[in-house]
Write a protein that holds these residues in place. Structure first.
Motif, PDB file in Angstrom:
ATOM      1  N   GLY A  87       0.570  -1.152  -0.123  1.00 37.00           N
ATOM      2  CA  GLY A  87      -0.325   0.141   0.060  1.00 37.00           C
ATOM      3  C   GLY A  87       0.828   1.397   0.038  1.00 37.00           C
ATOM      4  N   SER A  88       1.981   0.857   0.503  1.00 36.06           N
ATOM      5  CA  SER A  88       3.026   2.532   1.321  1.00 36.06           C
ATOM      6  C   SER A  88       4.215   2.478  -0.102  1.00 36.06           C
ATOM      7  N   PHE A  89       3.565   1.263  -1.492  1.00 39.64           N
ATOM      8  CA  PHE A  89       5.025   1.599  -2.223  1.00 39.64           C
ATOM      9  C   PHE A  89       3.901   2.455  -3.162  1.00 39.64           C
ATOM     10  N   ALA A  90       2.319   1.953  -3.432  1.00 43.59           N
ATOM     11  CA  ALA A  90       0.946   1.797  -4.184  1.00 43.59           C
ATOM     12  C   ALA A  90       1.179   3.837  -4.758  1.00 43.59           C
ATOM     13  N   PHE A  91       1.402   4.407  -2.931  1.00 47.13           N
ATOM     14  CA  PHE A  91       1.023   5.649  -3.050  1.00 47.13           C
ATOM     15  C   PHE A  91       2.380   5.985  -2.792  1.00 47.13           C
ATOM     16  N   LEU A 142       1.898   6.554  -6.995  1.00 45.27           N
ATOM     17  CA  LEU A 142       1.022   7.688  -7.572  1.00 45.27           C
ATOM     18  C   LEU A 142       1.907   8.693  -6.790  1.00 45.27           C
ATOM     19  N   SER A 143       2.368   8.816  -6.633  1.00 50.83           N
ATOM     20  CA  SER A 143       3.314  10.328  -6.279  1.00 50.83           C
ATOM     21  C   SER A 143       4.656  10.915  -6.936  1.00 50.83           C
ATOM     22  N   LEU A 144       5.239   9.808  -7.906  1.00 52.47           N
ATOM     23  CA  LEU A 144       5.522  10.563  -8.755  1.00 52.47           C
ATOM     24  C   LEU A 144       5.394  10.552  -9.976  1.00 52.47           C
ATOM     25  N   VAL A 145       3.542  10.318 -10.620  1.00 51.03           N
ATOM     26  CA  VAL A 145       3.148  10.725 -11.258  1.00 51.03           C
ATOM     27  C   VAL A 145       2.570  12.155 -10.559  1.00 51.03           C
ATOM     28  N   ALA A 146       2.355  12.135  -9.740  1.00 51.42           N
ATOM     29  CA  ALA A 146       1.773  13.780  -9.248  1.00 51.42           C
ATOM     30  C   ALA A 146       3.183  14.374  -9.464  1.00 51.42           C
ATOM     31  N   THR A 147       4.687  14.271  -9.441  1.00 53.86           N
ATOM     32  CA  THR A 147       5.864  14.979  -9.774  1.00 53.86           C
ATOM     33  C   THR A 147       6.104  15.387 -11.096  1.00 53.86           C
ATOM     34  N   ALA A 151       1.706  19.888  -6.723  1.00 58.95           N
ATOM     35  CA  ALA A 151       2.979  19.468  -5.611  1.00 58.95           C
ATOM     36  C   ALA A 151       2.609  18.695  -4.796  1.00 58.95           C
ATOM     37  N   ILE A 152       1.722  20.010  -4.267  1.00 57.24           N
ATOM     38  CA  ILE A 152       1.528  19.921  -2.720  1.00 57.24           C
ATOM     39  C   ILE A 152       0.404  17.883  -2.354  1.00 57.24           C
ATOM     40  N   LEU A 153      -0.597  17.765  -3.979  1.00 62.21           N
ATOM     41  CA  LEU A 153      -0.567  16.257  -4.305  1.00 62.21           C
ATOM     42  C   LEU A 153       0.519  14.796  -3.955  1.00 62.21           C
ATOM     43  N   TYR A 154       1.531  15.422  -4.327  1.00 59.22           N
ATOM     44  CA  TYR A 154       2.466  14.661  -4.481  1.00 59.22           C
ATOM     45  C   TYR A 154       3.205  14.710  -3.272  1.00 59.22           C
ATOM     46  N   TRP A 155       2.899  15.370  -2.323  1.00 59.92           N
ATOM     47  CA  TRP A 155       3.706  15.757  -0.362  1.00 59.92           C
ATOM     48  C   TRP A 155       2.247  15.096   0.215  1.00 59.92           C
ATOM     49  N   GLY A 186      10.808   2.451  -5.993  1.00 59.01           N
ATOM     50  CA  GLY A 186      10.151   3.625  -7.278  1.00 59.01           C
ATOM     51  C   GLY A 186      10.303   4.096  -8.207  1.00 59.01           C
ATOM     52  N   ASP A 187      11.709   5.087  -7.444  1.00 56.60           N
ATOM     53  CA  ASP A 187      12.939   6.474  -9.146  1.00 56.60           C
ATOM     54  C   ASP A 187      13.062   5.002  -9.484  1.00 56.60           C
ATOM     55  N   LEU A 188      13.556   4.052  -9.763  1.00 54.82           N
ATOM     56  CA  LEU A 188      14.253   3.190 -10.612  1.00 54.82           C
ATOM     57  C   LEU A 188      12.994   2.206 -11.713  1.00 54.82           C
ATOM     58  N   LEU A 189      12.199   1.906 -10.644  1.00 50.85           N
ATOM     59  CA  LEU A 189      11.114   1.244 -11.555  1.00 50.85           C
ATOM     60  C   LEU A 189      10.786   2.198 -12.678  1.00 50.85           C
ATOM     61  N   SER A 190      10.733   3.385 -11.869  1.00 45.25           N
ATOM     62  CA  SER A 190       9.691   4.093 -13.319  1.00 45.25           C
ATOM     63  C   SER A 190      10.438   4.788 -14.268  1.00 45.25           C
ATOM     64  N   ALA A 191      11.640   5.194 -13.841  1.00 43.25           N
ATOM     65  CA  ALA A 191      12.903   5.430 -15.279  1.00 43.25           C
ATOM     66  C   ALA A 191      13.092   4.017 -16.020  1.00 43.25           C
ATOM     67  N   GLY A 192      12.910   3.091 -15.174  1.00 45.19           N
ATOM     68  CA  GLY A 192      13.369   1.689 -16.270  1.00 45.19           C
ATOM     69  C   GLY A 192      11.477   1.136 -16.999  1.00 45.19           C
ATOM     70  N   LEU A 193      10.859   1.733 -16.292  1.00 45.49           N
ATOM     71  CA  LEU A 193       9.580   0.968 -17.429  1.00 45.49           C
ATOM     72  C   LEU A 193       9.142   2.532 -18.330  1.00 45.49           C
ATOM     73  N   ALA A 194       9.150   3.256 -17.538  1.00 49.81           N
ATOM     74  CA  ALA A 194       9.663   4.982 -18.715  1.00 49.81           C
ATOM     75  C   ALA A 194      10.919   4.262 -20.130  1.00 49.81           C
ATOM     76  N   ALA A 195      11.492   3.747 -19.683  1.00 52.14           N
ATOM     77  CA  ALA A 195      12.507   3.730 -20.738  1.00 52.14           C
ATOM     78  C   ALA A 195      12.206   2.318 -21.726  1.00 52.14           C
ATOM     79  N   TRP A 196      11.710   2.058 -21.270  1.00 53.59           N
ATOM     80  CA  TRP A 196      11.468   0.136 -21.818  1.00 53.59           C
ATOM     81  C   TRP A 196      10.101   0.185 -22.640  1.00 53.59           C
TER      82      TRP A 196
END
Length: 339
Positions: free
Chosen positions: A80-84, A87-92, A235-239, A319-329
């Motif tokens: 659940g924490s990882f899901a948040f 989602l925060s990475l999408v917001a930023t 940005a506030i949603l991200y926080w 999350g940073d590494l996964l999002s970068a990897g998925l986006a690059a793929w």
């Protein structure tokens, strides 16, 4: 007749044009050489490998300390924490993307994710300049002028910083003051400076002035107050989403006090801001954990607050590494589909 040679000169928008020059004039300016170096495939590969290696090291370094606490968190809370976090990475990303659109470059979600998330892993290198440089080069595939990429990247950081400090200030009513800031309360002094600096009547002339100093033309589309407000809301949603991720972990360890959500949200935001302002700490390493532990101290013991802080760091790094990897793929797959 003097011998003439052709050199490559960068235009204002970052495009390369050829023109004939006398042989005695250097074939490339220093700026052109640096730009060519940063834009080379070899440098991009080294950049990605270095940042992924540092990000992976951060995960490995934290793992022994966090592993013992994972049984207490439970799989459900961690997922659940990882899901948040995701989602925060999408917001930023939307902070950056909304500002980019306001500046004149509307980029679809998939290529925007590739530019932003792959560029963002540069924050694991010391200094805040690497994500900016990476986004400048990656944005060329979408014909985003380098000066626009740089401008939007810097404004995105300022908006995120201002929104984070505002979020932390709201949380101050829940006890995020004094020792709960981990000794970094001075960071709040940046809040009024940032708010004034983000006003369009101050921000746009400042940007144009910096562009003139860099011998670049002014912005084609100045940023509006509406654009800054929209980006700030993202940005506030991200926080808030990151605060929810920390709150979920903290409550699993017994933080049942009603102040926990405010402390988690404001504490995470303030911890990130303090880590950002200490520019020598890659991705705020060390600083962020100290501040977050102090912020959670009213509702958790030091040991449990440390477990939450380390788990939060681990999840955000993954999350940073996964999002970068998925986006690059996804970007690579789309590229192959168009070939």
């Amino acid at each position: 007749m003097r011998e003439r040679t052709t050199i490559v000169r960068e235009s204002a928008d970052g495009d390369a044009t050829a023109e004939a020059q006398p042989a005695e004039i250097p074939s490339r300016s220093l700026t052109s050489r640096v730009t060519a170096l940063l834009g080379s495939r070899a440098v991009r590969v080294v950049f990605v490998l270095a940042t992924v290696a540092l990000g992976g090291y951060a995960v490995a370094d934290q793992w022994p300390q966090v592993r013992s606490g994972f049984a207490d968190f439970g799989v459900g809370a961690l997922l659940g924490s990882f899901a948040f976090v995701l989602l925060s990475l999408v917001a930023t990303m939307q902070v950056w993307r909304s500002l980019l659109a306001a500046a004149g470059s509307r980029v679809p979600v998939a290529p925007a994710a590739r530019i932003f998330f792959v560029g963002q892993i540069g924050k694991y290198l010391p200094g805040a300049v690497w994500p900016v440089l990476a986004q400048m080069e990656l944005g060329q595939a979408q014909r985003i002028p380098r000066r626009r990429s740089a401008t939007v990247a810097v404004v995105t950081m300022l908006v995120s910083l201002a929104a984070g400090l505002l979020t932390a200030a709201v949380a101050a009513v829940a006890g995020l003051t004094g020792s709960a800031t981990g000794g970094y309360g001075w960071a709040f002094l940046a809040t009024p400076v940032l708010l004034v600096g983000l006003h369009p009547r101050v921000l746009n002339p400042m940007i144009d002035r910096l562009l003139r100093l860099a011998r670049r033309p002014p912005q084609e589309v100045p940023l509006t107050g509406r654009a800054i407000v929209v980006a700030t809301l993202w940005a506030i949603l991200y926080w808030v989403l990151n605060g929810a991720a920390v709150w979920l972990l903290a409550t699993r360890l017994g933080a049942a006090d009603g102040r926990t959500f405010l402390l988690a949200t404001g504490g995470f935001a303030f911890a990130w801001c303090a880590g950002f302002l200490v520019v020598l700490a890659p991705a705020g390493a060390g600083v962020r954990e100290v501040v977050l532990v102090a912020s959670l101290s009213p509702v958790l013991s030091v040991g449990k607050a440390t477990a939450v802080a380390l788990a939060s760091r681990l999840l955000t790094t993954v999350g940073d590494l996964l999002s970068a990897g998925l986006a690059a793929w996804v970007g690579r797959r789309r590229g192959h589909d168009h070939d």
